[in-house]
Design a protein around this motif. Structure first.
Motif, mmCIF file in Angstrom:
data_model
loop_
_atom_site.group_PDB
_atom_site.id
_atom_site.type_symbol
_atom_site.label_atom_id
_atom_site.label_comp_id
_atom_site.label_asym_id
_atom_site.label_seq_id
_atom_site.Cartn_x
_atom_site.Cartn_y
_atom_site.Cartn_z
ATOM 1 N N GLU A 142 0.820 -1.214 0.000
ATOM 2 C CA GLU A 142 0.000 0.000 0.000
ATOM 3 C C GLU A 142 0.848 1.257 0.000
ATOM 4 O OE1 GLU A 142 0.029 -1.519 4.347
ATOM 5 O OE2 GLU A 142 0.079 -2.324 2.295
ATOM 6 N N HIS A 143 2.043 1.188 0.602
ATOM 7 C CA HIS A 143 2.935 2.340 0.601
ATOM 8 C C HIS A 143 3.467 2.605 -0.809
ATOM 9 C CE1 HIS A 143 3.937 1.667 5.168
ATOM 10 N NE2 HIS A 143 2.659 1.877 4.914
ATOM 11 N N ARG A 144 3.847 1.556 -1.511
ATOM 12 C CA ARG A 144 4.320 1.712 -2.889
ATOM 13 C C ARG A 144 3.220 2.268 -3.779
ATOM 14 N NH1 ARG A 144 6.152 -3.647 -2.085
ATOM 15 N NH2 ARG A 144 4.748 -4.425 -3.728
ATOM 16 N N GLN A 145 1.999 1.821 -3.564
ATOM 17 C CA GLN A 145 0.878 2.300 -4.366
ATOM 18 C C GLN A 145 0.635 3.786 -4.126
ATOM 19 O OE1 GLN A 145 -2.144 -0.467 -3.039
ATOM 20 N NE2 GLN A 145 -1.750 -1.878 -4.732
ATOM 21 N N ILE A 146 0.741 4.212 -2.871
ATOM 22 C CA ILE A 146 0.564 5.630 -2.552
ATOM 23 C C ILE A 146 1.630 6.464 -3.258
ATOM 24 C CG2 ILE A 146 0.737 7.359 -0.719
ATOM 25 C CD1 ILE A 146 -0.532 5.295 1.174
ATOM 26 N N ALA A 147 2.889 6.023 -3.168
ATOM 27 C CA ALA A 147 3.979 6.769 -3.776
ATOM 28 C C ALA A 147 3.801 6.861 -5.292
ATOM 29 C CB ALA A 147 5.316 6.114 -3.436
#
Length: 310
Positions: A142-147
């Motif tokens: 989810e962090h990669r998707q946000i970035a």
């Protein structure tokens, strides 16, 4: 007017016409090109309209980078106070954090971007919004998707690299090279230069410059900084302030998006991809439609310039 300012003025002046031509290219593309290509272009047009209706005097600058590059430390250094969490444990930043300069809180713009955490800032340029983002290579999906989502929406991208991972394939292959058209709204920072001796520093900076040249970002300067020692922070702060002061960054970002998207449409059309399958156009009429699409997309993309650059 300097050549760079003249170039920026030309790009922003033609943006409305370029968006209109891209819309016409999409109309011609219906039923002829892969749905994913068309959907991506449609999403850009929607995003462009939304961004132009939001906080025209605001410039959103995001710090992006891989794990351990020191984005949060740099964010704190630019603000002059500790706001973002800094720790050895990874990942540290799990959602975007915004610092807002100016009297209003830019709430509508930050809601559109999906940034829940905000703090006010002083002493910087009026209208600047600075974001600290999760790692692009975070172990948390989810962090990669946000970035990745934020990289597609912010006005200015500040890539924070470090001596250990400056050549990381994820940064160059997945982000910098595909976004070569965004050089006008891209800054590159080599953080943690205090960990290098002078000879190593020159070597790393030279190697990084070569990688950026290969990515198509050869005219983007690399700023050496150390968030821990404060080296280069004033220079970086001035560069960000200068970008924000022009108030053109949002339009320059959209202009780059239009060129990239139109080139993708033109490439799909010239490859003979029809209806989502690699096959010839079934009729002469369809051939003419695809030719019209390629012409419209190529005009919007500035294909001649792309060809010369390649």
């Amino acid at each position: 007017m300097s050549p760079l300012r003249r170039r920026h003025a030309d790009l922003t002046a033609t943006l409305p016409d370029d968006l209109h031509r891209l819309r016409g290219a999409l109309d011609a593309a219906e039923g002829h090109l892969p749905a994913t290509v068309v959907e991506s272009a449609t999403a850009l047009l929607d995003r462009a309209q939304e961004r132009q209706n939001l906080a025209a005097g605001r410039t959103v600058v995001a710090l992006l980078g891989a794990t351990g590059s020191g984005k949060s430390s740099l964010f704190n250094a630019l603000l002059g106070r500790d706001v973002a969490t800094v720790a050895a444990r990874r990942p540290t930043t799990n959602r975007p954090l915004a610092a807002v300069w100016g009297e209003d809180d830019a709430a509508e713009l930050l809601d559109w971007l999906g940034v829940p955490e905000r703090t006010s800032a002083n002493g910087g340029p009026e209208g600047l919004v600075l974001l600290d983002l999760p790692d692009i290579d975070s172990t948390a999906v989810e962090h990669r998707q946000i970035a990745a989502r934020m990289a597609g929406r912010v006005d200015v991208l500040v890539w924070v690299l470090d001596p250990q991972k400056y050549a990381d394939g994820i940064v160059h292959r997945d982000y910098l090279a595909p976004m070569a058209a965004h050089a006008d709204v891209t800054l590159v920072v080599l953080n943690q230069v205090d960990t290098l001796d002078p000879g190593e520093r020159d070597g790393v900076l030279g190697d990084l410059a070569g990688l950026l040249e290969r990515d198509g970002l050869g005219r983007v300067d690399v700023l050496p900084v150390s968030a821990r020692q404060g080296t280069g922070i004033d220079a970086l702060r001035e560069r960000i302030a200068a970008v924000a002061a022009t108030t053109r960054a949002a339009q320059l970002r959209l202009a780059a998006d239009v060129r990239t998207t139109a080139a993708a449409l033109a490439g799909a059309g010239s490859d003979g991809v029809v209806g989502g399958r690699d096959e010839p156009a079934p009729t002469a009429a369809a051939d003419r439609d695809v030719a019209r699409l390629v012409g419209a997309a190529a005009q919007a993309a500035g294909v001649d310039a792309v060809r010369d650059a390649t």
